[in-house]
Design a protein around this motif. Structure first.
Motif, PDB file in Angstrom:
ATOM      1  N   GLY A   1       8.200   4.409  -9.503  1.00 20.78           N
ATOM      2  CA  GLY A   1       9.077   3.282  -9.790  1.00 20.78           C
ATOM      3  C   GLY A   1       9.778   3.395 -11.130  1.00 20.78           C
ATOM      4  O   GLY A   1       9.254   3.996 -12.080  1.00 20.78           O
TER       5      GLY A   1
ATOM      6  N   MET B   1       1.779   3.045 -11.437  1.00 26.02           N
ATOM      7  CA  MET B   1       1.311   3.970 -10.389  1.00 26.02           C
ATOM      8  C   MET B   1       2.200   3.952  -9.157  1.00 26.02           C
ATOM      9  O   MET B   1       2.026   4.742  -8.232  1.00 26.02           O
ATOM     10  CB  MET B   1      -0.108   3.600  -9.961  1.00 26.02           C
ATOM     11  CG  MET B   1      -1.113   3.558 -11.081  1.00 26.02           C
ATOM     12  SD  MET B   1      -1.457   5.185 -11.748  1.00 26.02           S
ATOM     13  CE  MET B   1      -2.433   5.878 -10.430  1.00 26.02           C
ATOM     14  N   GLY B   2       3.138   3.047  -9.118  1.00 28.73           N
ATOM     15  CA  GLY B   2       3.976   2.955  -7.937  1.00 28.73           C
ATOM     16  C   GLY B   2       3.193   2.432  -6.751  1.00 28.73           C
ATOM     17  O   GLY B   2       2.207   1.716  -6.899  1.00 28.73           O
ATOM     18  N   LEU B   3       3.640   2.789  -5.569  1.00 29.11           N
ATOM     19  CA  LEU B   3       2.929   2.415  -4.341  1.00 29.11           C
ATOM     20  C   LEU B   3       2.145   3.630  -3.846  1.00 29.11           C
ATOM     21  O   LEU B   3       2.716   4.708  -3.682  1.00 29.11           O
ATOM     22  CB  LEU B   3       3.905   1.972  -3.255  1.00 29.11           C
ATOM     23  CG  LEU B   3       4.317   0.512  -3.275  1.00 29.11           C
ATOM     24  CD1 LEU B   3       5.324   0.277  -4.384  1.00 29.11           C
ATOM     25  CD2 LEU B   3       4.879   0.096  -1.935  1.00 29.11           C
TER      26      LEU B   3
ATOM     27  N   GLN C   1      12.588  -3.864  -5.738  1.00 29.02           N
ATOM     28  CA  GLN C   1      11.581  -4.934  -5.754  1.00 29.02           C
ATOM     29  C   GLN C   1      11.898  -5.903  -6.879  1.00 29.02           C
ATOM     30  O   GLN C   1      11.901  -5.527  -8.059  1.00 29.02           O
ATOM     31  CB  GLN C   1      10.175  -4.357  -5.932  1.00 29.02           C
ATOM     32  CG  GLN C   1       9.095  -5.413  -5.860  1.00 29.02           C
ATOM     33  CD  GLN C   1       7.710  -4.851  -6.078  1.00 29.02           C
ATOM     34  OE1 GLN C   1       7.517  -3.922  -6.849  1.00 29.02           O
ATOM     35  NE2 GLN C   1       6.729  -5.408  -5.390  1.00 29.02           N
TER      36      GLN C   1
ATOM     37  N   PHE D   1      12.337   1.903  -6.368  1.00 24.26           N
ATOM     38  CA  PHE D   1      11.455   2.946  -5.866  1.00 24.26           C
ATOM     39  C   PHE D   1      12.214   3.913  -4.975  1.00 24.26           C
ATOM     40  O   PHE D   1      12.973   3.502  -4.099  1.00 24.26           O
ATOM     41  CB  PHE D   1      10.317   2.348  -5.030  1.00 24.26           C
ATOM     42  CG  PHE D   1       9.306   1.587  -5.817  1.00 24.26           C
ATOM     43  CD1 PHE D   1       9.358   0.209  -5.893  1.00 24.26           C
ATOM     44  CD2 PHE D   1       8.280   2.251  -6.473  1.00 24.26           C
ATOM     45  CE1 PHE D   1       8.415  -0.503  -6.609  1.00 24.26           C
ATOM     46  CE2 PHE D   1       7.325   1.541  -7.187  1.00 24.26           C
ATOM     47  CZ  PHE D   1       7.397   0.168  -7.257  1.00 24.26           C
TER      48      PHE D   1
ATOM     49  N   TYR E   1      14.352   1.768  -2.426  1.00 23.78           N
ATOM     50  CA  TYR E   1      13.964   0.371  -2.248  1.00 23.78           C
ATOM     51  C   TYR E   1      14.070  -0.328  -3.594  1.00 23.78           C
ATOM     52  O   TYR E   1      13.917   0.286  -4.658  1.00 23.78           O
ATOM     53  CB  TYR E   1      12.516   0.263  -1.757  1.00 23.78           C
ATOM     54  CG  TYR E   1      12.309   0.656  -0.317  1.00 23.78           C
ATOM     55  CD1 TYR E   1      12.169   1.984   0.039  1.00 23.78           C
ATOM     56  CD2 TYR E   1      12.244  -0.315   0.679  1.00 23.78           C
ATOM     57  CE1 TYR E   1      11.968   2.345   1.370  1.00 23.78           C
ATOM     58  CE2 TYR E   1      12.044   0.030   2.002  1.00 23.78           C
ATOM     59  CZ  TYR E   1      11.906   1.360   2.342  1.00 23.78           C
ATOM     60  OH  TYR E   1      11.714   1.710   3.649  1.00 23.78           O
TER      61      TYR E   1
ATOM     62  N   LEU F   1      12.784  -3.547 -10.159  1.00 26.55           N
ATOM     63  CA  LEU F   1      12.014  -2.304 -10.070  1.00 26.55           C
ATOM     64  C   LEU F   1      12.528  -1.516  -8.867  1.00 26.55           C
ATOM     65  O   LEU F   1      12.623  -2.067  -7.760  1.00 26.55           O
ATOM     66  CB  LEU F   1      10.532  -2.639  -9.926  1.00 26.55           C
ATOM     67  CG  LEU F   1       9.492  -1.529  -9.967  1.00 26.55           C
ATOM     68  CD1 LEU F   1       9.599  -0.723 -11.253  1.00 26.55           C
ATOM     69  CD2 LEU F   1       8.104  -2.132  -9.824  1.00 26.55           C
TER      70      LEU F   1
ATOM     71  N   GLN G   1      -0.222  -1.457  -4.940  1.00 24.37           N
ATOM     72  CA  GLN G   1       0.701  -1.292  -6.044  1.00 24.37           C
ATOM     73  C   GLN G   1      -0.005  -1.655  -7.333  1.00 24.37           C
ATOM     74  O   GLN G   1      -0.484  -2.779  -7.503  1.00 24.37           O
ATOM     75  CB  GLN G   1       1.951  -2.156  -5.878  1.00 24.37           C
ATOM     76  CG  GLN G   1       2.959  -1.954  -6.994  1.00 24.37           C
ATOM     77  CD  GLN G   1       4.203  -2.801  -6.830  1.00 24.37           C
ATOM     78  OE1 GLN G   1       4.199  -3.795  -6.130  1.00 24.37           O
ATOM     79  NE2 GLN G   1       5.289  -2.394  -7.467  1.00 24.37           N
TER      80      GLN G   1
END
Lengths: 114, 113
Positions: B106, A41-43, B38, B90, B36, B88, A37
């Motif tokens: 995200g 860029m997100g995951l 976070q 996703f 999801y 956050l 992460q």
């Protein structure tokens, strides 16, 4: 219930050093994943495994290796760390069933390469 | 290959107002869609999923999401936002139960009192 456990939680490496991140799950899940992460860029998927003894490349596999010798463990290795590998790493696992395909995540490993 | 887009980096909402966090996807077959959340310095927590059936899916903490096949969207919604919803979020997609799980970049949700 431990779920997905990542070791270590924090690490600082010097450029060129190697290390292994350990992911352990106690849910008897077939699938396991490693993500990184980065801000904005997100995951991004590094590598994943669909079962013991099998691994496959994800979106950003370069510079990493993985092994899945036991069903409950998924190891991520950095052979020669680079500053570009500074990131937060997340492990996840899932059961590939029709009704429960969601993944469960560990708490993350914050890695800094200097 | 499947992909996910979250067009908004940040969403700002006043407490008590409805919120929407947008997600669009691209897959070759029928999608398996997930949201999801976070919180700072934490891992990702599963909120809800769409596999098949009703287009409106209800999840944890009062969140719901609407699947729209024609628009290839899966927007997250909540009728009344709380300050504690700030986090956050996703969106993620699989193309099969055994496929790779791919995430969007995200969306930072900020709920102000």
């Amino acid at each position: 219930n431990a779920g997905v456990t990542q070791t270590p939680k924090f690490r600082v490496l010097k450029t060129g050093q190697s290390m292994t991140l350990l992911c352990a799950q106690d849910m008897n899940h077939e699938y396991m994943y490693w993500y990184r992460q980065d801000p904005g860029m997100g995951l991004r998927l590094i590598h994943y495994s669909v079962g013991e003894g099998t691994t496959a490349k994800g979106e950003v596999p370069d510079g990493y290796n993985v092994s899945r010798l036991k069903k409950q463990n998924f190891l991520l290795g950095l052979e020669s760390a680079a500053p570009s590998q500074t990131s937060v790493y997340f492990c996840a696992s899932s059961y590939p069933g029709q009704g429960s395909p969601e993944a469960f995540f560990g708490q993350g490993t914050r890695l800094t390469v200097v | 290959a499947q992909s996910v887009a979250q067009p908004e980096d940040q969403v700002n909402v006043a407490e008590g107002n409805p919120l929407t966090v947008k997600c669009t996807y691209s897959v070759s077959g029928n999608p398996y869609l997930f949201w999801y959340v976070q919180y700072p310095n934490r891992g990702l927590q599963f909120l809800l999923k769409y596999i098949t059936g009703d287009n409106l899916v209800k999840g944890s903490y009062g969140f719901e999401a609407e699947f729209n096949k024609s628009q290839t969207s899966f927007h997250l919604k909540k009728p009344s936002a709380l300050v504690s919803d700030s986090a956050l979020y996703f969106c993620a997609v699989r193309d099969t139960p055994r496929g790779k799980l791919i995430f969007g970049q995200g969306t930072e949700l900020s709920v102000k009192p």
